[in-house]
Motif scaffolding. Structure first.
Motif, PDB file in Angstrom:
ATOM      1  N   ALA A   1       0.841  -1.205   0.000  1.00  0.00           N
ATOM      2  CA  ALA A   1       0.000   0.000   0.000  1.00  0.00           C
ATOM      3  C   ALA A   1       0.873   1.250   0.000  1.00  0.00           C
ATOM      4  N   ILE A   2       1.913   1.251   0.824  1.00  0.00           N
ATOM      5  CA  ILE A   2       2.812   2.406   0.881  1.00  0.00           C
ATOM      6  C   ILE A   2       3.497   2.621  -0.475  1.00  0.00           C
ATOM      7  N   LYS A   3       3.925   1.545  -1.106  1.00  0.00           N
ATOM      8  CA  LYS A   3       4.583   1.655  -2.416  1.00  0.00           C
ATOM      9  C   LYS A   3       3.636   2.208  -3.478  1.00  0.00           C
ATOM     10  N   ALA A   4       2.333   1.970  -3.316  1.00  0.00           N
ATOM     11  CA  ALA A   4       1.348   2.405  -4.319  1.00  0.00           C
ATOM     12  C   ALA A   4       1.015   3.891  -4.218  1.00  0.00           C
ATOM     13  N   ILE A   5       1.344   4.514  -3.094  1.00  0.00           N
ATOM     14  CA  ILE A   5       0.921   5.903  -2.857  1.00  0.00           C
ATOM     15  C   ILE A   5       1.745   6.874  -3.702  1.00  0.00           C
ATOM     16  N   LYS A   6       1.047   7.744  -4.408  1.00  0.00           N
ATOM     17  CA  LYS A   6       1.715   8.824  -5.141  1.00  0.00           C
ATOM     18  C   LYS A   6       0.675   9.896  -5.460  1.00  0.00           C
ATOM     19  N   PRO A   7       1.127  11.128  -5.653  1.00  0.00           N
ATOM     20  CA  PRO A   7       0.176  12.185  -6.018  1.00  0.00           C
ATOM     21  C   PRO A   7      -0.548  11.846  -7.314  1.00  0.00           C
ATOM     22  N   GLY A   8      -1.833  12.185  -7.351  1.00  0.00           N
ATOM     23  CA  GLY A   8      -2.596  12.003  -8.578  1.00  0.00           C
ATOM     24  C   GLY A   8      -3.537  10.824  -8.575  1.00  0.00           C
ATOM     25  N   ILE A   9      -3.312   9.854  -7.688  1.00  0.00           N
ATOM     26  CA  ILE A   9      -4.246   8.737  -7.617  1.00  0.00           C
ATOM     27  C   ILE A   9      -5.256   8.990  -6.504  1.00  0.00           C
ATOM     28  N   LYS A  10      -6.324   8.232  -6.495  1.00  0.00           N
ATOM     29  CA  LYS A  10      -7.379   8.404  -5.494  1.00  0.00           C
ATOM     30  C   LYS A  10      -7.035   7.644  -4.208  1.00  0.00           C
ATOM     31  N   CYS A  11      -7.488   8.186  -3.103  1.00  0.00           N
ATOM     32  CA  CYS A  11      -7.268   7.519  -1.807  1.00  0.00           C
ATOM     33  C   CYS A  11      -7.845   6.106  -1.796  1.00  0.00           C
ATOM     34  N   CYS A  12      -9.013   5.924  -2.417  1.00  0.00           N
ATOM     35  CA  CYS A  12      -9.643   4.599  -2.417  1.00  0.00           C
ATOM     36  C   CYS A  12      -8.803   3.560  -3.162  1.00  0.00           C
ATOM     37  N   GLU A  13      -7.955   3.994  -4.089  1.00  0.00           N
ATOM     38  CA  GLU A  13      -7.087   3.061  -4.812  1.00  0.00           C
ATOM     39  C   GLU A  13      -6.033   2.463  -3.882  1.00  0.00           C
ATOM     40  N   VAL A  14      -5.573   3.241  -2.905  1.00  0.00           N
ATOM     41  CA  VAL A  14      -4.592   2.735  -1.938  1.00  0.00           C
ATOM     42  C   VAL A  14      -5.268   1.726  -1.015  1.00  0.00           C
ATOM     43  N   ASP A  15      -6.483   2.053  -0.589  1.00  0.00           N
ATOM     44  CA  ASP A  15      -7.235   1.104   0.233  1.00  0.00           C
ATOM     45  C   ASP A  15      -7.410  -0.213  -0.517  1.00  0.00           C
ATOM     46  N   LYS A  16      -7.702  -0.120  -1.801  1.00  0.00           N
ATOM     47  CA  LYS A  16      -7.940  -1.332  -2.607  1.00  0.00           C
ATOM     48  C   LYS A  16      -6.696  -2.209  -2.675  1.00  0.00           C
ATOM     49  N   VAL A  17      -5.523  -1.585  -2.767  1.00  0.00           N
ATOM     50  CA  VAL A  17      -4.276  -2.366  -2.810  1.00  0.00           C
ATOM     51  C   VAL A  17      -4.152  -3.226  -1.555  1.00  0.00           C
ATOM     52  N   ALA A  18      -4.298  -2.599  -0.386  1.00  0.00           N
ATOM     53  CA  ALA A  18      -4.173  -3.336   0.873  1.00  0.00           C
ATOM     54  C   ALA A  18      -5.280  -4.371   1.013  1.00  0.00           C
ATOM     55  N   ARG A  19      -6.510  -3.971   0.674  1.00  0.00           N
ATOM     56  CA  ARG A  19      -7.671  -4.857   0.859  1.00  0.00           C
ATOM     57  C   ARG A  19      -7.592  -6.057  -0.073  1.00  0.00           C
ATOM     58  N   ASP A  20      -7.147  -5.844  -1.309  1.00  0.00           N
ATOM     59  CA  ASP A  20      -7.049  -6.946  -2.270  1.00  0.00           C
ATOM     60  C   ASP A  20      -6.035  -7.998  -1.807  1.00  0.00           C
ATOM     61  N   ILE A  21      -4.915  -7.535  -1.263  1.00  0.00           N
ATOM     62  CA  ILE A  21      -3.903  -8.489  -0.782  1.00  0.00           C
ATOM     63  C   ILE A  21      -4.472  -9.345   0.345  1.00  0.00           C
ATOM     64  N   ILE A  22      -5.090  -8.696   1.304  1.00  0.00           N
ATOM     65  CA  ILE A  22      -5.649  -9.439   2.443  1.00  0.00           C
ATOM     66  C   ILE A  22      -6.771 -10.363   1.973  1.00  0.00           C
ATOM     67  N   SER A  23      -7.568  -9.912   0.997  1.00  0.00           N
ATOM     68  CA  SER A  23      -8.650 -10.751   0.466  1.00  0.00           C
ATOM     69  C   SER A  23      -8.111 -11.964  -0.285  1.00  0.00           C
ATOM     70  N   GLU A  24      -7.006 -11.772  -1.018  1.00  0.00           N
ATOM     71  CA  GLU A  24      -6.409 -12.888  -1.767  1.00  0.00           C
ATOM     72  C   GLU A  24      -5.999 -14.032  -0.853  1.00  0.00           C
ATOM     73  N   TYR A  25      -5.625 -13.715   0.375  1.00  0.00           N
ATOM     74  CA  TYR A  25      -5.247 -14.751   1.329  1.00  0.00           C
ATOM     75  C   TYR A  25      -6.467 -15.306   2.084  1.00  0.00           C
ATOM     76  N   GLY A  26      -7.660 -14.787   1.761  1.00  0.00           N
ATOM     77  CA  GLY A  26      -8.872 -15.319   2.365  1.00  0.00           C
ATOM     78  C   GLY A  26      -9.340 -14.628   3.629  1.00  0.00           C
ATOM     79  N   TYR A  27      -8.778 -13.420   3.917  1.00  0.00           N
ATOM     80  CA  TYR A  27      -9.129 -12.729   5.164  1.00  0.00           C
ATOM     81  C   TYR A  27      -9.804 -11.370   4.930  1.00  0.00           C
ATOM     82  N   GLY A  28     -10.405 -11.212   3.750  1.00  0.00           N
ATOM     83  CA  GLY A  28     -11.041  -9.931   3.439  1.00  0.00           C
ATOM     84  C   GLY A  28     -12.099  -9.523   4.440  1.00  0.00           C
ATOM     85  N   ASN A  29     -12.863 -10.485   4.930  1.00  0.00           N
ATOM     86  CA  ASN A  29     -13.925 -10.171   5.905  1.00  0.00           C
ATOM     87  C   ASN A  29     -13.371  -9.845   7.286  1.00  0.00           C
TER      88      ASN A  29
END
Length: 338
Positions: free
Chosen positions: A239-267
């Motif tokens: 998530a930290i690596k994904a952060i840069k000016p110009g992208i939306k805040c929700c895109e950073v949340d999605k990076v972290a959430r997608d990783i955790i979801s891929e391992y089966g712990y999204g909920n």
């Protein structure tokens, strides 16, 4: 006039408002340098004014960079504003309803976030204060005797706050969280008078120069805890690596959430990925599913993914980043604490 006030006056003009009412202490302090200890009404207009309580007049006159008048009554204050021809008033969303009721009969009133918008972008001086607050908090954490078998959660939390004050903080930036064992699955657990169990989760911060810091570390002991820790650490780092000016805040949340979801712990990731901080511990914008704010240079936001296994344990890892061309982590505390 002050740049922040000029910007707010421009917003008022654009939205056809004649004045903006502030009562939140940190907003009044941000605009005027006067930090209320009692109530205060700050009215941003062509000639801004603060109505301060009698109890605060000495400190307000000493510190405020805008005009201060002693508050006499609502009737006097409203009368003065009406005498200036003010008919419509923007207010903070946080204005208490009981206060709003007193203004709505005399003015057309609408909620606006003009100061919040100003506070999104930190000045270099503000970032220095956050860096110093983080330095104090992290130094204090490293001095803490966490693993003393005689300590309970309450005692560790108390010791951490004491160390932060001894190291230069004015106080803690929120109620320090020290939790362990099954209670670590509660994101906002309250320290208990019980011996530390495994794992140990500590979420803490200091205030320096009025500005907050925020970190979380989880000390793990078993292979199962290590497995969850590794997933959270991956989400944190990517998530930290994904952060840069110009992208939306929700895109950073999605990076972290997608990783955790891929391992089966999204909920089991039950909060947003991060929040801005500054004079308050929670400011806007934040790394959340619904926040479409465009990231800009000068923003300071936490990154704090977590997995919470009800009845078992939880893991959260949190750092604060200042955003330049990319996200720079504030402080140098290792993620892994042995």
């Amino acid at each position: 006039m002050d740049l922040h006030i000029d910007n707010i006056l421009n917003d008022l003009e654009k939205d056809n408002f004649q004045a903006y009412l502030l009562t939140k202490f940190t907003n009044v302090g941000y605009i005027s340098d006067y930090k209320p200890t009692s109530f205060a009404f700050c009215v941003i207009k062509e000639n801004p004014v603060i109505y301060a309580s009698k109890m605060d007049m000495e400190i307000a006159n000493r510190d405020s960079k805008i005009e201060v008048r002693e508050y006499e009554s609502f009737e006097v204050m409203i009368g003065e504003l009406k005498k200036e021809g003010i008919k419509n008033l923007a207010i903070e969303p946080t204005l208490p309803y009981s206060t709003y009721e007193k203004f709505r009969d005399d003015f057309s009133v609408e909620s606006k976030t003009y100061v919040d918008k100003q506070r999104m972008i930190k000045t270099p001086e503000e970032i220095k204060n956050i860096e110093k607050a983080t330095e104090i908090a992290q130094k204090s954490f490293l001095e803490l005797d966490i693993l003393n078998n005689e300590n309970n959660e309450n005692e560790v939390a108390f010791d951490l706050v004491r160390l932060m004050v001894e190291n230069g903080a004015s106080k803690e930036s929120f109620d320090t969280i020290v939790t362990s064992g099954a209670d670590s699955s509660l994101p906002h657990a309250i320290p208990q008078a019980k011996k530390l169990n495994q794992p140990i989760l500590i979420d803490w911060g200091a205030i320096y120069g009025g500005y907050c810091s925020d970190n979380t570390r989880t000390i793990i002991y078993t292979e199962r805890q290590q497995e969850i820790w590794d997933i959270v650490a991956e989400a944190h780092d990517k998530a930290i690596k994904a952060i840069k000016p110009g992208i939306k805040c929700c895109e950073v949340d999605k990076v972290a959430r997608d990783i955790i979801s891929e391992y089966g712990y999204g909920n089991e990731f039950i909060h947003s990925t991060g929040h801005s901080l500054g004079l308050d511990i929670h400011e806007t914008p934040g790394f959340s599913l619904r926040d479409e704010t465009i990231i800009e240079k000068g923003m300071v936001i936490t990154v704090e993914p977590g997995i919470y296994l009800e009845g078992e344990f939880g893991v959260r890892l949190e750092d604060t980043v200042a955003i330049y061309r990319k996200a720079d982590v504030i402080g140098d505390l290792p993620l892994k604490i042995d």
